[in-house]
Design an enzyme around this catalytic site. Sequence first.
Site, PDB file in Angstrom:
ATOM      1  N   GLN A 100       2.415 -14.438  -3.178  1.00  0.00           N
ATOM      2  CA  GLN A 100       2.081 -13.014  -3.282  1.00  0.00           C
ATOM      3  C   GLN A 100       0.566 -12.833  -3.258  1.00  0.00           C
ATOM      4  OE1 GLN A 100       3.851 -10.768  -6.491  1.00  0.00           O
ATOM      5  NE2 GLN A 100       2.834  -8.907  -5.837  1.00  0.00           N
ATOM      6  N   PHE A 101       0.023 -12.654  -2.042  1.00  0.00           N
ATOM      7  CA  PHE A 101      -1.423 -12.525  -1.886  1.00  0.00           C
ATOM      8  C   PHE A 101      -1.993 -11.303  -2.579  1.00  0.00           C
ATOM      9  CE2 PHE A 101      -0.148  -9.713   1.496  1.00  0.00           C
ATOM     10  CZ  PHE A 101      -1.202  -8.832   1.652  1.00  0.00           C
ATOM     11  N   THR A 102      -1.171 -10.283  -2.866  1.00  0.00           N
ATOM     12  CA  THR A 102      -1.689  -9.059  -3.465  1.00  0.00           C
ATOM     13  C   THR A 102      -2.203  -9.275  -4.888  1.00  0.00           C
ATOM     14  OG1 THR A 102       0.503  -8.337  -4.208  1.00  0.00           O
ATOM     15  CG2 THR A 102      -0.223  -7.587  -2.036  1.00  0.00           C
TER      16      THR A 102
END
Length: 149
Positions: free
Chosen positions: A78-80
């Site tokens: 989850q890059f966010t």
Amino acid sequence: MIALLQRVTQAAVVVDGQTIGAINTGLLVLLCAERGDSEKEADALMAKLLAYRMFSDDAGKMNRSVIDVDGGILLVPQFTLAADTQSGTRPSFTPAAMPDEGRRLFDYFVAQARASHPIVETGAFGAHMQVSLINDGPVTFWLRTKPKI
């Protein structure tokens, strides 16, 4: 690297209508590589994640790790998590690792987890995923390892 750990009684990841990863009691871990991260940060985060005491002992105190309770680990990229939200109303993802590097470090982290723990499931890097969970407690912790400059 950043990991958002959630103590769960169950969790699953679905992609295109198919469950690709699921666990019962254990940790749902949302994982993000940041610019400048390397295997060193991944290894440090893995060691902390495996030893982190998030599960209750007989006295009701959080004194047991995922290893102690024979729990599963569901790793979801989850890059966010690296979003810069300091200004405006649209996040910037500049702090996140570039996609190729993020995938490489996620894959490395998964390999290290599987070498260290018997129950490891994953989401799919770059896929649109539906993640479901039953957070137990709720108990959620944010862990981060940063490169030493």
